[in-house]
Scaffold this motif. Structure first.
Motif, PDB file in Angstrom:
ATOM      1  N   ALA A   8       0.826  -1.200   0.000  1.00 39.00           N
ATOM      2  CA  ALA A   8       0.000   0.000   0.000  1.00 39.00           C
ATOM      3  C   ALA A   8       0.864   1.255   0.000  1.00 39.00           C
ATOM      4  O   ALA A   8       0.520   2.266  -0.626  1.00 39.00           O
ATOM      5  CB  ALA A   8      -0.932  -0.007   1.218  1.00 39.00           C
ATOM      6  N   THR A   9       2.017   1.179   0.676  1.00 34.82           N
ATOM      7  CA  THR A   9       2.933   2.320   0.688  1.00 34.82           C
ATOM      8  C   THR A   9       3.572   2.509  -0.681  1.00 34.82           C
ATOM      9  O   THR A   9       3.732   3.642  -1.168  1.00 34.82           O
ATOM     10  CB  THR A   9       4.036   2.096   1.746  1.00 34.82           C
ATOM     11  OG1 THR A   9       3.423   1.952   3.027  1.00 34.82           O
ATOM     12  CG2 THR A   9       5.000   3.263   1.773  1.00 34.82           C
ATOM     13  N   ALA A  10       3.933   1.395  -1.328  1.00 38.37           N
ATOM     14  CA  ALA A  10       4.590   1.467  -2.644  1.00 38.37           C
ATOM     15  C   ALA A  10       3.612   1.879  -3.743  1.00 38.37           C
ATOM     16  O   ALA A  10       3.984   2.573  -4.696  1.00 38.37           O
ATOM     17  CB  ALA A  10       5.219   0.119  -2.977  1.00 38.37           C
ATOM     18  N   LEU A  11       2.357   1.436  -3.617  1.00 35.34           N
ATOM     19  CA  LEU A  11       1.360   1.704  -4.649  1.00 35.34           C
ATOM     20  C   LEU A  11       0.364   2.739  -4.126  1.00 35.34           C
ATOM     21  O   LEU A  11      -0.786   2.432  -3.807  1.00 35.34           O
ATOM     22  CB  LEU A  11       0.637   0.405  -5.037  1.00 35.34           C
ATOM     23  CG  LEU A  11       1.540  -0.770  -5.438  1.00 35.34           C
ATOM     24  CD1 LEU A  11       0.705  -2.021  -5.690  1.00 35.34           C
ATOM     25  CD2 LEU A  11       2.344  -0.428  -6.682  1.00 35.34           C
ATOM     26  N   ARG A  12       0.804   3.975  -4.038  1.00 31.84           N
ATOM     27  CA  ARG A  12       0.005   5.011  -3.387  1.00 31.84           C
ATOM     28  C   ARG A  12      -1.275   5.331  -4.151  1.00 31.84           C
ATOM     29  O   ARG A  12      -2.253   5.827  -3.570  1.00 31.84           O
ATOM     30  CB  ARG A  12       0.854   6.283  -3.228  1.00 31.84           C
ATOM     31  CG  ARG A  12       2.022   6.106  -2.247  1.00 31.84           C
ATOM     32  CD  ARG A  12       2.786   7.413  -2.059  1.00 31.84           C
ATOM     33  NE  ARG A  12       3.916   7.239  -1.147  1.00 31.84           N
ATOM     34  CZ  ARG A  12       3.818   7.271   0.175  1.00 31.84           C
ATOM     35  NH1 ARG A  12       2.632   7.469   0.731  1.00 31.84           N
ATOM     36  NH2 ARG A  12       4.886   7.113   0.939  1.00 31.84           N
ATOM     37  N   GLU A  13      -1.297   5.057  -5.476  1.00 30.48           N
ATOM     38  CA  GLU A  13      -2.487   5.382  -6.257  1.00 30.48           C
ATOM     39  C   GLU A  13      -3.572   4.312  -6.144  1.00 30.48           C
ATOM     40  O   GLU A  13      -4.679   4.492  -6.637  1.00 30.48           O
ATOM     41  CB  GLU A  13      -2.111   5.569  -7.733  1.00 30.48           C
ATOM     42  CG  GLU A  13      -1.202   6.767  -7.976  1.00 30.48           C
ATOM     43  CD  GLU A  13      -0.906   6.973  -9.445  1.00 30.48           C
ATOM     44  OE1 GLU A  13      -1.442   6.196 -10.267  1.00 30.48           O
ATOM     45  OE2 GLU A  13      -0.157   7.904  -9.778  1.00 30.48           O
ATOM     46  N   ALA A  14      -3.232   3.191  -5.503  1.00 31.18           N
ATOM     47  CA  ALA A  14      -4.201   2.108  -5.367  1.00 31.18           C
ATOM     48  C   ALA A  14      -5.224   2.435  -4.279  1.00 31.18           C
ATOM     49  O   ALA A  14      -4.918   3.123  -3.295  1.00 31.18           O
ATOM     50  CB  ALA A  14      -3.493   0.800  -5.038  1.00 31.18           C
ATOM     51  N   ASP A  69      -8.308  -1.502   0.841  1.00 32.45           N
ATOM     52  CA  ASP A  69      -9.367  -2.165   1.591  1.00 32.45           C
ATOM     53  C   ASP A  69      -8.677  -2.866   2.752  1.00 32.45           C
ATOM     54  O   ASP A  69      -8.261  -4.025   2.654  1.00 32.45           O
ATOM     55  CB  ASP A  69     -10.111  -3.169   0.702  1.00 32.45           C
ATOM     56  CG  ASP A  69     -11.285  -3.837   1.414  1.00 32.45           C
ATOM     57  OD1 ASP A  69     -11.355  -3.760   2.658  1.00 32.45           O
ATOM     58  OD2 ASP A  69     -12.123  -4.447   0.726  1.00 32.45           O
ATOM     59  N   ASP A  70      -8.528  -2.120   3.856  1.00 30.16           N
ATOM     60  CA  ASP A  70      -7.730  -2.630   4.979  1.00 30.16           C
ATOM     61  C   ASP A  70      -8.335  -3.882   5.599  1.00 30.16           C
ATOM     62  O   ASP A  70      -7.612  -4.766   6.067  1.00 30.16           O
ATOM     63  CB  ASP A  70      -7.590  -1.539   6.050  1.00 30.16           C
ATOM     64  CG  ASP A  70      -6.755  -0.352   5.556  1.00 30.16           C
ATOM     65  OD1 ASP A  70      -5.977  -0.545   4.594  1.00 30.16           O
ATOM     66  OD2 ASP A  70      -6.894   0.752   6.112  1.00 30.16           O
ATOM     67  N   GLU A  71      -9.644  -3.986   5.600  1.00 26.51           N
ATOM     68  CA  GLU A  71     -10.282  -5.155   6.207  1.00 26.51           C
ATOM     69  C   GLU A  71      -9.999  -6.425   5.416  1.00 26.51           C
ATOM     70  O   GLU A  71      -9.734  -7.491   5.976  1.00 26.51           O
ATOM     71  CB  GLU A  71     -11.791  -4.932   6.313  1.00 26.51           C
ATOM     72  CG  GLU A  71     -12.528  -6.058   7.012  1.00 26.51           C
ATOM     73  CD  GLU A  71     -14.012  -5.762   7.176  1.00 26.51           C
ATOM     74  OE1 GLU A  71     -14.767  -6.709   7.472  1.00 26.51           O
ATOM     75  OE2 GLU A  71     -14.412  -4.585   7.008  1.00 26.51           O
ATOM     76  N   ALA A  72     -10.043  -6.314   4.077  1.00 32.30           N
ATOM     77  CA  ALA A  72      -9.809  -7.480   3.220  1.00 32.30           C
ATOM     78  C   ALA A  72      -8.343  -7.644   2.860  1.00 32.30           C
ATOM     79  O   ALA A  72      -7.973  -8.622   2.195  1.00 32.30           O
ATOM     80  CB  ALA A  72     -10.636  -7.355   1.941  1.00 32.30           C
TER      81      ALA A  72
END
Length: 330
Positions: free
Chosen positions: A261-267, A270-273
């Protein structure tokens, strides 16, 4: 048996492949109601072309014009290499038409329906019986051939309807909503028949309200709305017109998910999944670019899935999701 030569119209068409049906600026109005507002078509021989649209969009009107049942108010069309307006008889000799409503006569047997069509095509008695027997066997109707057609199921009547259409050995067949009212099993049987026809070199012009049907069968699809072609292309091409496609990456390791998530900032997260969603049109080129990007950032997902809009999304986006009154007599 009638034969036809498919040719490429000379009017501004630079393609070299054989064309079964071509139209330029086709128009039709009923009073003040414009049903077809200058549509263009180009259908390669030996393919399935599906015309989609809400009720009242002009699908049946297009079929009736191209099959010489009614005249156009404007534009030009060529069917099987013949000018629609200049040589309608040659067009009729090259085509078969199965309308929304069955042409089967329920008062006579399936075999008698077939022989009646053979007479209409001026086949000899011997040739007519041979063609009828071959087609009844091909469509699995031999056992029912001596029974009144009124006793047939909906699927059997539809198969008989198409068998009757094939008596004249047409190279282009217009199927106007051929599976409406059929149960799923009969519908799939009809799909198999259509695929078999195309394998034999027949061109099929299909109108349907079943989007799954167009997705399954058609090489190219046109969406007709308010008398105009809103979009045309393969099913995949049409799906890519609609936003909402994405690649979904799912992780089982929370630390790996956070790093990704840090590397792909534009993504979209969905923290739960433990999943990331990256916008994508689903094309092979873009998917390859995303995979290369993931490799370069060191991201390794446990699951990667590609989500693209379906034809339902395309249909509603292009037609506004409205359903107009049905063409009762058009």
């Amino acid at each position: 048996m009638p034969s036809s030569v498919m040719s490429t119209p000379k009017q501004g068409d630079g393609h070299a492949s054989p064309v079964a049906v071509s139209a330029v600026g086709l128009r039709k109005s009923y009073g003040e109601k414009t049903v077809l507002d200058g549509i263009d078509l180009r259908i390669p021989a030996g393919s399935v072309f599906a015309l989609l649209g809400p009720n009242g969009a002009g699908k049946t009107t297009a079929v009736k014009i191209l099959s010489t049942l009614i005249g156009a108010d404007g534009g030009q069309a060529w069917v099987a290499g013949h000018d629609l307006a200049g040589d309608p008889q040659a067009v009729r000799a090259a085509i078969g038409v199965t309308g929304q409503f069955s042409a089967v006569d329920g008062l006579i047997t399936g075999e008698e329906n077939m022989l009646l069509m053979a007479d209409l095509h001026h086949l000899s008695r011997r040739e007519g019986r041979q063609v009828a027997a071959e087609l009844l066997e091909r469509f699995d109707l031999t056992e029912a051939a001596k029974k009144p057609a009124s006793t047939y199921s909906g699927g059997m009547k539809r198969r008989l309807d198409i068998a009757m259409t094939l008596v004249g050995d047409p190279r282009i067949i217009f199927l106007d909503e051929p599976t409406t009212g059929l149960d799923p099993r009969s519908r799939h049987t009809m799909w198999g028949i259509i695929r078999e026809l195309v394998t034999g070199g027949v061109t099929v012009f299909l109108t349907t309200q079943y989007l799954e049907e167009a997705d399954e069968l058609a090489d190219r699809i046109a969406v007709l709305n308010d008398g105009r072609i809103a979009a045309e292309g393969s099913a995949d091409e049409l799906k890519r017109l609609i936003p909402g496609g994405h690649v979904r990456l799912r992780f089982t390791d929370p630390s790996a998910y956070r790093s990704a998530a840090t590397a792909l900032r534009e993504a979209t997260r969905d923290d739960e999944a433990l999943a990331l969603q990256i916008p994508s049109d689903g094309s092979q080129r873009e998917l390859r670019a995303i995979l290369d990007w993931l490799d370069s950032t060191g991201v390794e997902a446990d699951e990667l899935t590609v989500h693209t809009p379906d034809l339902d999304d395309v249909f509603f986006a292009l037609t506004g999701g409205t359903d107009q009154p049905k063409e009762a007599v058009r």
